[in-house]
Design a protein around this motif. Structure first.
Motif, mmCIF file in Angstrom:
data_model
loop_
_atom_site.group_PDB
_atom_site.id
_atom_site.type_symbol
_atom_site.label_atom_id
_atom_site.label_comp_id
_atom_site.label_asym_id
_atom_site.label_seq_id
_atom_site.Cartn_x
_atom_site.Cartn_y
_atom_site.Cartn_z
ATOM 1 N N GLY A 65 36.020 -4.852 -17.876
ATOM 2 C CA GLY A 65 35.889 -4.253 -19.194
ATOM 3 C C GLY A 65 36.394 -5.345 -20.222
ATOM 4 N N VAL A 66 36.859 -6.492 -19.908
ATOM 5 C CA VAL A 66 37.312 -7.400 -20.630
ATOM 6 C C VAL A 66 36.762 -8.637 -20.326
ATOM 7 N N ILE A 67 37.159 -9.449 -19.061
ATOM 8 C CA ILE A 67 36.504 -10.421 -18.762
ATOM 9 C C ILE A 67 35.029 -10.289 -18.408
ATOM 10 N N THR A 68 34.726 -9.268 -17.882
ATOM 11 C CA THR A 68 33.415 -8.509 -17.492
ATOM 12 C C THR A 68 33.168 -7.244 -18.370
ATOM 13 N N GLU A 69 31.736 -7.110 -18.087
ATOM 14 C CA GLU A 69 31.208 -5.717 -18.677
ATOM 15 C C GLU A 69 31.987 -4.912 -18.323
ATOM 16 N N THR A 101 54.086 -12.266 -25.721
ATOM 17 C CA THR A 101 53.037 -12.427 -24.818
ATOM 18 C C THR A 101 51.938 -11.300 -25.470
ATOM 19 N N ALA A 102 50.772 -11.655 -25.601
ATOM 20 C CA ALA A 102 49.540 -10.859 -25.810
ATOM 21 C C ALA A 102 48.975 -10.159 -24.544
ATOM 22 N N TYR A 103 48.541 -8.943 -24.504
ATOM 23 C CA TYR A 103 47.752 -8.100 -23.511
ATOM 24 C C TYR A 103 46.569 -7.931 -24.008
ATOM 25 N N LEU A 104 45.315 -8.000 -23.316
ATOM 26 C CA LEU A 104 44.392 -7.479 -23.568
ATOM 27 C C LEU A 104 43.542 -6.523 -22.495
ATOM 28 N N ASP A 105 43.226 -5.322 -22.771
ATOM 29 C CA ASP A 105 42.613 -4.189 -22.011
ATOM 30 C C ASP A 105 41.543 -3.475 -22.840
ATOM 31 N N ASP A 106 40.783 -2.738 -22.061
ATOM 32 C CA ASP A 106 39.613 -1.905 -22.599
ATOM 33 C C ASP A 106 39.905 -0.622 -22.697
ATOM 34 N N LEU A 107 41.114 -0.243 -22.244
ATOM 35 C CA LEU A 107 41.803 1.099 -22.221
ATOM 36 C C LEU A 107 42.955 1.287 -23.200
#
Length: 222
Positions: A20-24, A180-186
């Motif tokens: 959901g971030v690096i992949t669809e 730190t930065a954090y990326l997530d789709d949820l």
């Protein structure tokens, strides 16, 4: 307040979710499956959001049950809501294609900053990214090499949003959450990161998320 070592931006380390971030997003595949069998969209997400710490999905991501046991448990949960679903088919929806712009950003970041991955995954498919075939698994394996640290729920027995999995990632990568930065789709998975002091970015549109991340790291990622 924690002081971050000198860097070109507000953060000097980045942690990524994978699916959901690096992949669809697998949610798109869930919707296609729901459309195909004629049940309301987001039914699978609703099942997985019920009793989120103890349901079949959570137990599989912590490797507490086998794939076969998951299928039986998940199908029972679906039946309890009046739906007939295949746990095996649902698992087949998990691996999306790589997002080229995210892979490029990761390549740029990995050359300059510590980068890590925290992924809720299951022991199905091929490799860490749960790919559907060996070729896709090989492509994902190359991307995984860009991360200095990869924390898999199915390996460590913890899953997001448990704060301990974020703490483990920071400890293994040797980074300060406040830097730190954090990326997530949820959003539910972004909250613990933000509570620890990370700059949390919810990924809905990949390009918009990269714009936010560029502002934090202080250099271009595209």
């Amino acid at each position: 307040m924690s002081e971050c070592p000198p860097a070109s931006g507000a953060v000097n380390a980045v942690l990524f979710d994978f699916g959901g971030v690096i992949t669809e997003s697998p949610f798109e595949a869930f919707n296609r499956y729901e459309d195909r069998i004629g049940i309301p969209r987001d039914t699978i997400r609703q099942i997985n959001a019920t009793n989120p710490d103890t349901n079949a999905w959570a137990r599989l991501e912590r490797s507490e049950v086998s794939v076969e046991e998951f299928a039986e448990l998940f199908e029972a949960e679906a039946a309890g809501r009046g739906h007939e679903l295949s746990g095996t088919q649902v698992l087949g929806c998990l691996s999306g294609g790589l997002r080229p712009q995210m892979v490029r950003a990761l390549e740029i970041l990995a050359a300059r900053l510590p980068v890590g991955c925290i992924t809720n995954n299951v022991r199905t498919g091929h490799g860490t990214g749960m790919a559907r075939d060996a070729a896709a698994a090989a492509a994902i394996a190359e991307v995984m090499k860009l991360f200095r640290v990869v924390i898999e729920s199915s390996v460590v027995g913890l899953r997001k949003p448990d704060p301990r999995i974020y703490e483990l990632a920071c400890a293994e990568l040797g980074i300060d959450p406040a830097c730190t930065a954090y990326l997530d789709d949820l959003g539910i998975n972004c909250k613990p990161a933000a509570a620890m002091g990370m700059a949390a970015i919810k990924v809905t549109d990949p390009d918009a998320a990269l714009g936010e991340l560029e502002a934090l790291v202080g250099f271009e990622l595209r």
